[in-house]
Design a protein around this motif. Sequence first.
Motif, PDB file in Angstrom:
ATOM      1  N   PRO A 128      42.586  39.751  74.667  1.00 49.10           N
ATOM      2  CA  PRO A 128      41.169  39.835  74.352  1.00 49.10           C
ATOM      3  C   PRO A 128      40.388  40.833  75.205  1.00 49.10           C
ATOM      4  O   PRO A 128      39.345  41.316  74.791  1.00 49.10           O
ATOM      5  N   SER A 129      40.883  41.143  76.408  1.00 42.31           N
ATOM      6  CA  SER A 129      40.181  42.118  77.251  1.00 42.31           C
ATOM      7  C   SER A 129      41.160  42.701  78.249  1.00 42.31           C
ATOM      8  O   SER A 129      42.319  42.300  78.320  1.00 42.31           O
ATOM      9  N   ARG A 130      40.687  43.638  79.050  1.00 36.53           N
ATOM     10  CA  ARG A 130      41.534  44.261  80.067  1.00 36.53           C
ATOM     11  C   ARG A 130      41.760  43.336  81.248  1.00 36.53           C
ATOM     12  O   ARG A 130      42.683  43.526  82.023  1.00 36.53           O
ATOM     13  N   ALA A 138      35.868  33.641  80.153  1.00 35.96           N
ATOM     14  CA  ALA A 138      35.484  34.069  78.802  1.00 35.96           C
ATOM     15  C   ALA A 138      36.723  34.268  77.926  1.00 35.96           C
ATOM     16  O   ALA A 138      36.764  33.827  76.782  1.00 35.96           O
ATOM     17  N   ASP A 139      37.745  34.921  78.468  1.00 40.39           N
ATOM     18  CA  ASP A 139      38.984  35.125  77.708  1.00 40.39           C
ATOM     19  C   ASP A 139      39.684  33.801  77.433  1.00 40.39           C
ATOM     20  O   ASP A 139      40.198  33.574  76.339  1.00 40.39           O
ATOM     21  N   ASN A 140      39.737  32.937  78.424  1.00 40.36           N
ATOM     22  CA  ASN A 140      40.383  31.635  78.231  1.00 40.36           C
ATOM     23  C   ASN A 140      39.671  30.828  77.154  1.00 40.36           C
ATOM     24  O   ASN A 140      40.310  30.193  76.310  1.00 40.36           O
ATOM     25  N   ARG A 141      38.352  30.845  77.166  1.00 39.69           N
ATOM     26  CA  ARG A 141      37.570  30.130  76.151  1.00 39.69           C
ATOM     27  C   ARG A 141      37.834  30.732  74.768  1.00 39.69           C
ATOM     28  O   ARG A 141      38.013  30.018  73.789  1.00 39.69           O
ATOM     29  N   TYR A 142      37.892  32.065  74.688  1.00 39.51           N
ATOM     30  CA  TYR A 142      38.170  32.742  73.415  1.00 39.51           C
ATOM     31  C   TYR A 142      39.542  32.330  72.877  1.00 39.51           C
ATOM     32  O   TYR A 142      39.684  32.022  71.694  1.00 39.51           O
ATOM     33  N   MET A 143      40.551  32.300  73.742  1.00 39.62           N
ATOM     34  CA  MET A 143      41.903  31.953  73.310  1.00 39.62           C
ATOM     35  C   MET A 143      41.967  30.504  72.822  1.00 39.62           C
ATOM     36  O   MET A 143      42.619  30.214  71.814  1.00 39.62           O
TER      37      MET A 143
END
Length: 188
Positions: A128-130, A138-143
């Motif tokens: 989701p991001s670099r 934020a990435d963990n929530r998105y996943m």
Amino acid sequence: MIAVQTFEQDTNVYEFPDECVVMPDFDKKPFFTKLSGAQAIHAKGCDIIAIPDEVTLYLIEAKDYSHSNPSEKPPKAPKLAWTIASKSFDTLACLMVGATRSEDVETTDFCRKALACTRIVVCATVEPSRRVDVQNKADNRYMMQLRECLRREAKGLVKSGRDIFVTRNAETDRKGKFWTSHWATSHD
């Protein structure tokens, strides 16, 4: 040393054990491109299809939003989940066509072997991001949101929620992930 098959997809390298039957770029096979064109059903397929054992079929969709272009952000989780589920359904339909209409014997055999599987696993491998730091909330929530949305979207395709798999490339200790993946040297 374990022998592996190596494929590059979306500037990521995927390594599968030799005993696993894998078809990368399924959506680029000649019979498939006839189905995805303007004169056909507009099918979209998963990036990699893997058969690790006699009964399990993995439909793997690779998405990498970690490139240095800051304007390219991942789509909202519900939209990406819908896209991945749609590609999974299309892939299954196209496996049926490939089993009977492919001009390539290897593809025909692969499609038949895939259709003989009794368990389907839909897998999204997403960057989701670099920021690959596991503390990136934020990435963990998105996943997590992507996994929940994909469970709803692929409900008729898989037998249970355990057959929905969302992972990042760098994750190696993820239960059920029998392959390794990492950024390719061509990754920006």
